[in-house]
Design an enzyme around this catalytic site. Structure first.
Site, PDB file in Angstrom:
ATOM      1  CG  ASP A 109      38.218  11.392  11.191  1.00  0.00           C
ATOM      2  OD1 ASP A 109      38.752  11.030  12.249  1.00  0.00           O
ATOM      3  OD2 ASP A 109      38.516  10.919  10.077  1.00  0.00           O
ATOM      4  CE  LYS A 128      34.706   9.661  17.100  1.00  0.00           C
ATOM      5  NZ  LYS A 128      34.861  10.021  15.680  1.00  0.00           N
ATOM      6  N   GLY A 182      41.858   8.904  15.952  1.00  0.00           N
ATOM      7  CA  GLY A 182      42.674  10.107  16.146  1.00  0.00           C
ATOM      8  C   GLY A 182      41.733  11.207  16.585  1.00  0.00           C
ATOM      9  CG  HIS A 183      39.275  10.803  19.318  1.00  0.00           C
ATOM     10  ND1 HIS A 183      38.566  10.100  20.266  1.00  0.00           N
ATOM     11  CD2 HIS A 183      38.966  10.221  18.127  1.00  0.00           C
ATOM     12  CE1 HIS A 183      37.879   9.134  19.656  1.00  0.00           C
ATOM     13  NE2 HIS A 183      38.120   9.187  18.379  1.00  0.00           N
ATOM     14  CD  GLN A 188      37.282   3.439  15.174  1.00  0.00           C
ATOM     15  OE1 GLN A 188      36.767   2.693  15.986  1.00  0.00           O
ATOM     16  NE2 GLN A 188      38.506   3.919  15.367  1.00  0.00           N
TER      17      GLN A 188
HETATM   18  P1  GDP Z   1      37.314  12.900  15.992  1.00  0.00           P
HETATM   19  O1  GDP Z   1      38.073  11.731  15.473  1.00  0.00           O
HETATM   20  O2  GDP Z   1      35.835  12.713  15.870  1.00  0.00           O
HETATM   21  O3  GDP Z   1      37.715  13.313  17.382  1.00  0.00           O
HETATM   22  O4  GDP Z   1      37.672  14.121  15.029  1.00  0.00           O
HETATM   23  P2  GDP Z   1      39.141  14.520  14.499  1.00  0.00           P
HETATM   24  O5  GDP Z   1      39.904  15.112  15.612  1.00  0.00           O
HETATM   25  O6  GDP Z   1      39.761  13.389  13.753  1.00  0.00           O
HETATM   26  O7  GDP Z   1      38.775  15.581  13.390  1.00  0.00           O
HETATM   27  C1  GDP Z   1      38.055  16.744  13.703  1.00  0.00           C
HETATM   28  C2  GDP Z   1      38.911  17.966  13.309  1.00  0.00           C
HETATM   29  O8  GDP Z   1      38.100  19.114  13.273  1.00  0.00           O
HETATM   30  C3  GDP Z   1      40.002  18.273  14.324  1.00  0.00           C
HETATM   31  O9  GDP Z   1      41.100  18.824  13.653  1.00  0.00           O
HETATM   32  C4  GDP Z   1      39.353  19.321  15.240  1.00  0.00           C
HETATM   33  O10 GDP Z   1      40.310  20.178  15.854  1.00  0.00           O
HETATM   34  C5  GDP Z   1      38.516  20.079  14.249  1.00  0.00           C
HETATM   35  N1  GDP Z   1      37.265  20.651  14.761  1.00  0.00           N
HETATM   36  C6  GDP Z   1      36.421  20.147  15.715  1.00  0.00           C
HETATM   37  N2  GDP Z   1      35.319  20.931  15.828  1.00  0.00           N
HETATM   38  C7  GDP Z   1      35.471  21.916  14.923  1.00  0.00           C
HETATM   39  C8  GDP Z   1      34.648  23.023  14.516  1.00  0.00           C
HETATM   40  O11 GDP Z   1      33.547  23.217  15.007  1.00  0.00           O
HETATM   41  N3  GDP Z   1      35.143  23.843  13.534  1.00  0.00           N
HETATM   42  C9  GDP Z   1      36.346  23.635  12.939  1.00  0.00           C
HETATM   43  N4  GDP Z   1      36.729  24.474  11.983  1.00  0.00           N
HETATM   44  N5  GDP Z   1      37.148  22.611  13.306  1.00  0.00           N
HETATM   45  C10 GDP Z   1      36.708  21.764  14.254  1.00  0.00           C
HETATM   46  P1  IMO Z   2      38.115   8.405  14.742  1.00  0.00           P
HETATM   47  O1  IMO Z   2      37.868   7.815  16.124  1.00  0.00           O
HETATM   48  C1  IMO Z   2      37.889   7.809  10.430  1.00  0.00           C
HETATM   49  C2  IMO Z   2      38.586   3.750   8.937  1.00  0.00           C
HETATM   50  C3  IMO Z   2      39.831   3.472   8.117  1.00  0.00           C
HETATM   51  C4  IMO Z   2      39.296   2.382   7.184  1.00  0.00           C
HETATM   52  C5  IMO Z   2      38.368   1.593   8.109  1.00  0.00           C
HETATM   53  C6  IMO Z   2      38.998   0.338   8.696  1.00  0.00           C
HETATM   54  O2  IMO Z   2      39.259   9.342  14.680  1.00  0.00           O
HETATM   55  O3  IMO Z   2      36.844   8.948  14.168  1.00  0.00           O
HETATM   56  P2  IMO Z   2      40.821  -0.026  10.605  1.00  0.00           P
HETATM   57  O4  IMO Z   2      42.252   0.430  10.710  1.00  0.00           O
HETATM   58  O5  IMO Z   2      39.953   0.465  11.706  1.00  0.00           O
HETATM   59  O6  IMO Z   2      40.701  -1.505  10.389  1.00  0.00           O
HETATM   60  O7  IMO Z   2      40.285   0.645   9.233  1.00  0.00           O
HETATM   61  O8  IMO Z   2      38.009   2.465   9.157  1.00  0.00           O
HETATM   62  N1  IMO Z   2      38.833   4.359  10.278  1.00  0.00           N
HETATM   63  C7  IMO Z   2      38.550   5.621  10.581  1.00  0.00           C
HETATM   64  N2  IMO Z   2      38.092   6.632   9.798  1.00  0.00           N
HETATM   65  N3  IMO Z   2      38.088   8.025  11.745  1.00  0.00           N
HETATM   66  C8  IMO Z   2      38.529   7.011  12.542  1.00  0.00           C
HETATM   67  O9  IMO Z   2      38.585   7.113  13.887  1.00  0.00           O
HETATM   68  C9  IMO Z   2      38.821   5.760  11.954  1.00  0.00           C
HETATM   69  N4  IMO Z   2      39.281   4.586  12.426  1.00  0.00           N
HETATM   70  C10 IMO Z   2      39.271   3.724  11.392  1.00  0.00           C
HETATM   71  O10 IMO Z   2      40.246   4.600   7.406  1.00  0.00           O
HETATM   72  O11 IMO Z   2      38.520   2.938   6.186  1.00  0.00           O
HETATM   73 MG    MG Z   3      39.590  11.279  14.110  1.00  0.00          MG
END
Ligand code: GDP
Ligand code: IMO
Ligand code: MG
Length: 432
Positions: A13, A16, A40-41, A224
């Protein structure tokens, strides 16, 4: 044109999705290579927000090819739901998506086993996303997995399913005291989904090889993060795939000599969802502040993310394990109002002081962070587009992170939208 791996340097998270969507403009093929719909991206474009789980974050660009590599654990139902949702929102998913014939399928019994085995673990549960990821990879390693290519051969598929169900139903009924799965029903369900999936299925390794020979640029999208990697993360509190750079190669069938850069996406603080150690975790009001400011709620499960200060030990470790050539720092704007910010530069473990990330989870669990305090900037950085627009304290914070990680910060994200980005060094130089 360069081939670049983008991956997470912390516990996932990091942002990416936003970065891959942004860099897609300069790439040709965007490849997911490990994990599954546990990811979840999030992509924000104007007023619209998209959360992608399996489909690469390049999909909003209709002229690019998105590839689901062999390293992905693919849930046919989750895939079709995601495609349907995108199409409902006007995003075309057709010739622009290619799926490897060697992806292992996540089937309903994997989901059931994931949930049941978590319950059985009690207080040592991992806090998985419950998507069946671990059990599907277990079958892959046990060499009983069923792959996307098998969907094209109903007889073979049925035989494998029948054999696996004997074992899975035994587990479900005898160990978990739950109900098993009916072969006929499951076979029909998966074959129906299979008919829709097969047109996307091809030899993606060969496809990427040909694209590379034509001069196309490959952008690999990690899921991840490094500390969730099955080998290099905080085992056993990890996911079941290689989220580190090597996963991009084995998970796509592209060789290491074709990779030009490995870029690590790093949040300006630290978050983690699920169980396992998080040395800089803030459990009180400071953690709550970061969670609210950063909207730190899981993009897949909606769970509140655990938050803490930036951990330089963890990111320096990531730089080493992945051979990072650059860092992309995100969410610096979340720190805007703080008067003082902490950076963890080492750990105290019992009477020892360490600067390297410990190998054993028990040491990470015992680690007390050693902090360096730096002044905050207390000015808005949200939406800043140039290095000069950052307050000098924010510039100093970025420079400290570079110093501790030993890797240059080449981009800084200052908001969730594409335009809210500072590019210090474009990973796709115009001359390439
Ligand atoms: P990922 O799994 O690495 O793709 O990240 P996620 O989407 O799960 O979580 C990142 C969250 O931060 C999302 O809600 C993005 O919209 C938000 N986000 C990404 N870059 C920035 C930033 O520079 N500032 C803020 N405030 N939010 C951001
Ligand atoms: P993105 O790509 C954050 C965590 C789960 C748990 C562990 C194992 O959005 O960064 P699993 O279901 O993969 O067997 O769970 O990994 N986990 C993540 N945490 N971002 C993710 O993906 C994750 N995908 C799995 O919360 O701790
Ligand atoms: Mg994510």
């Amino acid at each position: 044109m360069p081939n670049i791996i983008i991956l997470g340097t912390q516990w996932g998270d990091e942002g990416k999705g936003k970065i891959v969507d942004l860099l897609t403009e300069n790439a040709d093929c965007i490849i997911r290579y490990q994990g599954g719909h546990n990811a979840g991206h999030t992509l924000v474009v104007g007023q619209e927000k998209f959360v992608l789980h399996l489909i690469p974050a390049g999909i909003l660009h209709p002229d690019k090819t998105c590839v689901i590599g062999n390293g992905i654990a693919l849930d046919p139902q989750a895939l079709m739901e995601e495609i349907d949702n995108l199409e409902k929102r006007g995003i075309e998913v057709g010739q622009n998506l290619k799926i490897s014939e060697a992806c292992h399928l996540i089937l309903p019994y994997h989901r059931a086993i994931d949930k049941e085995s978590e319950e059985l673990k009690g207080t040592r549960r991992i806090g998985t996303t419950g998507r069946g990821i671990g059990p599907a990879y277990v079958d892959k390693m046990a060499r009983i997995g069923i792959r996307t290519g098998d969907l094209a051969h109903p007889k073979i598929f049925r035989e494998k399913l029948s054999k696996n169900l004997q074992e899975m139903n035994y587990l479900m009924e005898k160990l978990f005291k739950s109900h098993g799965f009916d072969l006929e029903t499951l076979y029909r369900e998966v074959m129906t989904l299979g008919e829709r999936i097969l047109p996307f299925v091809t030899d993606t390794s060969q496809f990427l090889w040909e694209q590379n020979r034509k001069g196309s640029s490959l952008l690999f999208e990690g899921a991840q993060g490094t500390l969730l990697d099955i080998d290099h993360g905080t085992y056993p509190f990890v996911t079941s795939s290689n989220a580190t750079a090597g996963g991009a190669l084995t998970g796509s069938g592209v060789g290491p000599t074709l990779i030009d850069q490995v870029l690590g996406v790093t949040k300006a603080y630290t978050t983690r969802v699920g169980s396992g150690p998080l040395p800089t975790e803030l459990t009180g009001s400071e953690g709550e502040y970061l969670r609210e400011k950063g909207q730190e709620y899981g993009a897949t499960t909606g769970r509140p993310r655990r938050c803490g200060w930036f951990d330089a030990v963890c990111v320096r470790y990531s730089a080493r394990i992945n051979g990072l050539s650059g860092l992309i720092l995100t969410k610096i704007d979340v720190l805007d109002k703080l008067d003082s910010i902490r950076i963890c530069t080492g750990y105290r473990i019992g009477s020892r002081t360490v600067e390297e990330f410990p190998r054993h989870v028990e040491d990470v669990e015992a680690a007390q962070p050693i902090y360096e305090d730096v002044p905050g900037w207390q000015q808005p950085t949200r939406g800043a587009k140039r290095w000069e627009d950052l307050p000098k304290e924010a510039q100093a914070y970025v420079q400290k992170i570079e110093e501790y990680a030993g890797v240059p910060v080449i981009m800084i994200s200052t908001g969730s939208e594409r335009s809210e980005t500072i590019t210090i060094q474009n990973p796709f130089p115009a001359s390439a």
